[in-house]
Scaffold this active site. Structure first.
Site, PDB file in Angstrom:
ATOM      1  N   HIS A  10     -75.334  41.591  57.335  1.00 26.43           N
ATOM      2  CA  HIS A  10     -74.318  42.224  56.484  1.00 26.43           C
ATOM      3  C   HIS A  10     -74.866  42.421  55.071  1.00 26.43           C
ATOM      4  CE1 HIS A  10     -70.233  42.852  54.753  1.00 26.43           C
ATOM      5  NE2 HIS A  10     -70.767  42.218  53.722  1.00 26.43           N
ATOM      6  N   GLU A  11     -75.488  41.372  54.520  1.00 26.22           N
ATOM      7  CA  GLU A  11     -76.054  41.479  53.172  1.00 26.22           C
ATOM      8  C   GLU A  11     -77.187  42.494  53.123  1.00 26.22           C
ATOM      9  OE1 GLU A  11     -74.627  40.156  50.631  1.00 26.22           O
ATOM     10  OE2 GLU A  11     -73.179  39.136  51.927  1.00 26.22           O
ATOM     11  N   HIS A  57     -75.954  45.984  52.635  1.00 23.93           N
ATOM     12  CA  HIS A  57     -75.723  46.390  51.241  1.00 23.93           C
ATOM     13  C   HIS A  57     -77.017  46.914  50.615  1.00 23.93           C
ATOM     14  CE1 HIS A  57     -71.608  45.109  50.921  1.00 23.93           C
ATOM     15  NE2 HIS A  57     -71.889  43.869  51.257  1.00 23.93           N
TER      16      HIS A  57
END
Length: 420
Positions: free
Chosen positions: A278-279, A282
């Protein structure tokens, strides 16, 4: 007349507090849609009966405190101006000093210290609230130390920013806001660059991830995502909280992938890998550059609005607020009041952008790790650890939620798990 306006401000705030109290504790009831009862998104399926009660109670209190804390700050600014305290602080500043920065430093210290003391009871209540619900594990001495660090860091930056700002106002009443914004660009980028290596370590201890097997897995994911990275860092947060978190911070060579030790200790490798994916989403989607762009655009609009609103308020209410002209530093509380007001009501817009980014990052993580079961359990564990509200009211979502509600996130990945 001045006492009348002060009384009106206090009474208005009091009525607002009462209205918010009744809204959050008696009328608001977000609940769970009937179609999602018993599904993975239903908190009753992964929280105990006690945790459900605690989550509901804590969410009400947190939401209430959020919506009264900022207006309370506005009230403090109004009182500080209307009672003449701001002008008094300016008089106490050493006029004989040749350099304005030293006079400003004295004024800002007095103003900051007063605000710190007046807001400390509310901050302390929030700290004890988190402790009583088992989320915070931080000792009072550690909590106070963080507050003192915050005070001095904010003070140091404020002295520089305010000195430059009021110098620009004195030099150009018409275009100061544009010049100030131009300086905001390099300053913001500079802060992003030094934060991981200078500011963050002041608060917590960072070290390379000790679990080298897990680090290899994370770096393998980073390689799949074409992210140049050699290390993953862990930070000792268990002495402060039971909540989980992971994040990517900084830019360029100073960027870091960071995991809280609570995340490492209580989640499985599969759940951790989903969080890291998920990170990485980004990073791949270049959200940091979008955030910088949005921030700078909103800052430009905000400074322009302040340049229009502040002179008008001084011309109309200057006698009540005890402000003669904008270029005097005792007008700073008015500047902060307008800034805080604009920032508060810009929250819905900035949160929409943030939630859009989080949805994209979730989707990217699902594609990268292809493990919807881990995604569901991760979201459930995050909710459990923080006693979060899975389905907030629209008002709370607009103003508070930079991430999509867990109800939406869990339901989305759970549906994908069924399809597979």
């Amino acid at each position: 007349m001045k006492k009348k306006w002060g009384l009106i401000a206090v009474l208005t705030f009091g009525l607002y507090v009462v209205a918010m109290y009744f809204y959050f504790f008696y009328s608001q009831n977000s609940g769970i849609p009937a179609t999602l009862k018993g599904t993975a998104a239903d908190p009753s399926t992964f929280l105990t009966a006690q945790e459900l009660v605690l989550s509901e109670d804590l969410s009400k209190i947190r939401n209430f405190l959020f919506f009264i804390a900022t207006p309370f700050e506005w009230l403090l600014y109004i009182v500080i101006m209307s009672t003449g305290i701001s002008r008094l602080f300016e008089r106490w500043s050493p006029e004989q000093q040749k350099w304005a920065i030293w006079r400003n430093a004295m004024y800002i210290f007095l103003l900051s210290f007063l605000l710190f003391i007046l807001q400390l009871p509310l901050d302390y209540y929030q700290y004890t609230l988190s402790k009583s619900y088992g989320i915070s594990t931080q000792l009072f001495s550690s909590w106070m130390r963080d507050n003192v660090i915050d005070f001095w860091l904010d003070f140091g930056m404020s002295v520089i920013i305010v000195t430059v700002l009021y110098w620009l106002i004195k030099k150009s009443m018409k275009r100061w806001w544009l010049y100030a914004w131009a300086l905001t660009v390099p300053f913001s980028i500079f802060l992003l660059f030094i934060q991981p290596v200078v500011i963050d370590p002041i608060y917590n201890d960072f070290s390379p991830l000790k679990d080298k097997v897990l680090e290899t897995k994370i770096l393998s994911l980073a390689e799949q995502a074409d992210i140049p990275s050699e290390h993953v860092y862990e930070v000792n947060m268990s002495e402060k909280t039971n909540a989980f978190n992971a994040y990517v911070t900084g830019i360029g060579e100073n960027s870091r992938i960071v995991l809280w030790d609570t995340t490492l200790n209580r989640l499985t490798d599969e759940e951790i890998l989903f969080i890291m994916a998920h990170e990485m989403g980004h990073y791949v989607k270049k959200d940091i550059y979008l955030n910088i762009t949005v921030y700078l655009l909103m800052t430009l609009i905000g400074l322009w609005l302040i340049a229009k609103i502040m002179p008008w308020m001084i011309s109309r209410y200057g006698s009540i607020l005890k402000i003669k002209q904008m270029s005097n530093i005792h007008s700073l509380p008015l500047f902060l009041l307008i800034s805080s007001f604009l920032l508060f009501f810009s929250n819905p817009l900035s949160n929409v952008v943030s939630r859009y980014q989080e949805v994209r990052a979730d989707e990217y993580a699902m594609e990268l790790v292809e493990n919807p079961e881990a995604a569901v359990s991760t979201f459930q564990q995050l909710t459990k650890a923080g006693l979060g509200e899975v389905n907030p009211s629209a008002l709370v979502k607009w103003f508070r939620y930079s991430h999509p509600p867990m109800l939406d996130r869990i339901n989305k990945v759970a549906d994908q798990a069924k399809e597979e």
